[in-house]
Design a protein around this motif. Structure first.
Motif: not given
Length: 808
Positions: A555-559, A629-636, A741-748
């Protein structure tokens, strides 16, 4: 056959073995503790051509005492041997490539100038990463060691005493974090003894026990009926046994079986049961091990639905890992009584005859048969030991061995025999050295541009099974055909279809989603009195079954971020407010259209591990989403900025506190990224329940309508606090009014989801961190996943098929 006393003697290390082990220990430490090939050269000046670019477009805002976003070029050198310096230059590269810097209201360079700058910077970053990258052999972690020894010898054993493994890049499979200390080597010596005890087994089979009993027959150490003084109070006597009502304290241990001091092993049990005073099934749970004093190992055997009316028989099979273990049945989700069981009107369970049989383990043990065959030990000698080692070493080392490679281990055997040891005892000396050898403990992946076929077989097997390659993989490595794309694809399918692939699900999700931390915090019993063991267990099962479903069906990893289904049992469905799901059996459930659930982020397991048990933090949850989930770690955060302490009185919300926090200039840049994802999940409490208001212990707040918590029947002491505000605005201006709304943003943006997941999978599979130099490979894999509609199984195939998977 040697006696148990002789076997104990065989475990005492002799000088030859100790010398051999110490030589191997020094070799291991030399391999994993080598000095870095790059030494810091102090401050390195930024190349002139790049200094001109940064001076013209960056330094104006990012310098001085209060630089924008706390990022200063005054404090940034060009010593790329430093990972932190390289990380900051990667940040510069990415912001320029994304067009985020310079900002739109500043003078911007033309496209060719920016492209020239970022291309040249990328080349330097890739080259520096290659110089920093030492080749580090990867040690088997605890889970891999456990699985490997069980498969190598075909045994069942729980190895105790191995030290915890460090996590690097989010996983305990990365060689950089799997160093070996002197203490660890001592633990491996002891672990080898535990393994060999299981291989050789006892000197004679244990007597099979068939213990028939009833709760009414249990007697204490004085020989008096154990439960007699509780009849009519906690329990109700019947013609067939005993009715129990207790979900809390319940002294129904099978003490008569414990008194037998049954040896460790596998046991089968049956219990005749029926639910009483209920028209619905009542839940029974059974525990095994030291259920009486709880000083030794104790574990859950399982939860069982007991139907009302007719007698049914519950059957279970369980492994007692220590001598003298026993079992304890008790209710779940029932109301207790301590004084009037004979007239208590609430549901309970009547338990009749109980039978425990075992140990069921074969004798001689399969591991012994696999190792020795039908060898007559009294007649065996050096030639037989050599044949055993020649068979075992290629399996243990996961590769063909050199003609003389067994000689060192055979010499240990001969020295032990010369010291007067029996064949079995001397063979144990050799085998112990094998199990402590770096060739066994480490995944050796030789090669310059490609690892060897046998290393490829091991890499694939430890990726998807967390254990050694089987015979089929080894044969394909022997003839070299494993390198072929079609063969690799067939093997990926075969490995994923095997029951052993459950290790991939458990170990990967356990670290990617932090499910291993599910017990790290204990929810505040005053604020969350409904939390219990079954809910915790169900949380993890939902996520693992959900992961399996997406993997099994490509299945799509968007799930993973937005899905119309999940896997629920009655306990979890009740927690989620979803009707029509009863009992302990998990099933695939289509979520109601108005449900906020769907995807990993709304599953109780993830929501619990991203909270601390008492309160939630949008900062912690937001940073977790960016990283995992997004692979965008933030600096400390900057050193001079403290954390936000919750207002336990409930007078201010976390949103109000964070608004003040964002007024600090050095915090604002990162919090613009972190806070919105965290606030999107603020409608979920620390145990994953949906909420529209916070719970508080403030006496001034209003009381809830509930007096007792569901399932636990604990008294409700919390109050209803301030309303939850789960709205937010993303950095790009998109608004979040609800978690949907947040899930739709991520799925896009499925490419970003695939990019992150590919990097996580590659780190886990290849045993090294995925860096800047791997970006092109990751993009190739993401492109392949895109062409396959982002199927999760297809993503795994794309990783295995990519040339990077076969590189050292």
């Amino acid at each position: 056959m040697p006696t148990d006393q002789n076997r104990a003697t065989s475990r005492s290390p002799d000088k030859a073995l100790e010398l051999a082990i110490m030589r191997r220990k020094l070799f291991i430490l030399a391999m994993v503790s080598g000095l870095s090939i790059i030494a810091s050269t102090g401050r390195a000046e930024t190349p002139t051509q790049w200094a001109a670019f940064t001076e013209a477009h960056c330094v104006g805002c990012h310098s001085g005492e209060s630089p924008e976003g706390d990022f200063s070029f005054d404090r940034l050198d060009f010593d790329l041997s430093s990972e932190e310096t390289a990380r900051r230059w990667i940040r510069v590269h990415d912001r320029v490539v994304a067009g985020e810097m310079p900002p739109a209201d500043e003078a911007t360079p033309d496209a060719r100038e920016s492209a020239s700058f970022t291309a040249a910077l990328a080349n330097e970053l890739v080259a520096a990463e290659a110089r920093r990258s030492d080749v580090v052999l990867r040690r088997l972690n605890r889970h891999e060691y456990q699985n490997t020894v069980c498969d190598l010898f075909q045994i069942q054993v729980t190895v105790n005493g191995l030290p915890d493994d460090s996590s690097t890049g989010g996983f305990d499979t990365v060689g950089e974090g799997l160093a070996v200390s002197a203490e660890a080597m001592s633990a491996y010596l002891e672990a080898a003894d535990q393994v060999l005890d299981a291989v050789f087994g006892s000197s004679a089979p244990h007597e099979r026990i068939r213990h028939e009993t009833n709760l009414l027959e249990q007697v204490d150490w004085r020989g008096r009926p154990q439960l007699e003084n509780q009849i009519g109070k906690m329990f109700r006597r019947t013609d067939d046994g005993l009715v129990i009502f207790q979900s809390g304290y319940c002294p129904t241990n099978l003490v008569n079986f414990a008194r037998l001091r049954a040896p460790a092993g596998t046991y089968r049990g049956t219990m005749r049961v029926r639910a009483v005073q209920s028209d619905q099934p009542v839940t029974l749970r059974i525990y095994g091990g030291d259920t009486i004093v709880n000083r030794a190992e104790r574990h859950l055997v399982g939860y069982y639905d007991v139907a009302p009316g007719q007698w049914t028989t519950i059957e279970f099979t369980d492994r007692l890992v220590e001598d003298g273990g026993t079992f304890q049945p008790k209710c779940y989700g029932t109301r207790d009584t301590r004084k009037d069981a004979d007239t208590w009107p609430e549901p309970g369970i009547e338990i009749g005859d109980i039978v425990i049989e075992g140990p069921l383990d074969e004798w001689p043990p399969p591991g012994r048969v696999r190792l020795l065959g039908d060898l007559e030990l009294e007649m065996a000698g050096r030639d037989d030991a050599e044949q055993i080692l020649q068979r075992l070493l290629p399996l243990a080392f996961r590769r063909p061995i050199e003609p003389t490679e067994a000689d060192a281990y055979l010499d240990l055997f001969s020295s032990a025999v010369a010291d007067g040891r029996s064949f079995e005892s001397a063979l144990r000396v050799s085998l112990k050295a094998v199990l402590c050898s770096p060739d066994f403990l480490f995944l050796n992946e030789p090669g310059t541009s490609q690892i060897s076929p046998h290393a490829l077989a091991a890499r694939l097997s430890y990726f998807l099974w967390s254990t050694m390659p089987d015979d089929e993989l080894m044969k394909l490595a022997d003839d070299g055909s494993l390198r072929r794309g079609d063969v690799l694809a067939q093997q990926v399918e075969r490995l994923l279809a095997s029951p052993k692939a459950s290790a991939f699900t458990k170990n990967f999700t356990g670290q990617w989603l932090d499910l291993r931390e599910i017990n790290f915090t204990e929810p505040d019993a005053n604020l969350h009195p409904e939390f219990d063991e079954l809910l915790r267990i169900s949380m993890v099962q939902e996520t693992e079954r959900f992961f399996d479903e997406i993997l099994s069906n490509d299945l799509s990893l968007v799930n993973f971020v937005d899905s119309p289904f999940s896997f629920l049992n009655g306990r979890l469905a009740s927690h989620y407010g979803i009707e029509g799901v009863d009992g302990q059996t998990f099933r695939k459930v289509q979520l109601p259209p108005d449900s906020p659930r769907g995807g990993l982020l709304t599953q109780a397991s993830v929501l619990k591990v991203t909270a601390n048990g008492t309160y939630t933090s949008p900062v912690l949850r937001g940073a977790w989403i960016l990283e995992n989930i997004l692979g965008q770690p933030t600096p400390p955060p900057p050193d001079n900025v403290g954390s936000i302490e919750p207002d336990i009185r409930g007078a201010t919300t976390i949103g109000e506190q964070l608004a003040k926090h964002r007024d600090v200039e050095s915090c604002a840049a990162c919090h613009r990224q972190i806070d919105p994802p965290g606030f999107a999940l603020e409608c979920f409490d620390p145990i994953g329940g949906y909420r529209d208001a916070y719970r508080t212990m403030s006496p001034d707040a209003r009381r809830p309508n509930l007096k007792q918590a569901p399932f636990t029947y604990a008294w409700v002491r919390y109050r209803i606090g301030l309303p939850v505000d789960a709205t937010a605005q993303m950095p790009d201006g998109q608004t979040i009014e609800s978690v949907d709304d947040f899930k739709r943003i991520l799925s896009a943006d499925p490419d970003q989801l695939a990019r992150n997941l590919a990097s996580k999978l590659m780190t886990y599979a290849m045993g090294r961190k995925i860096g800047f130099a791997d970006r092109r490979s990751v993009e190739d894999i993401v492109g392949q996943a895109r062409r396959q509609n982002y199927g999760f199984r297809s993503l795994i195939h794309a990783i295995v098929q990519h040339p990077t998977f076969q590189k050292p």
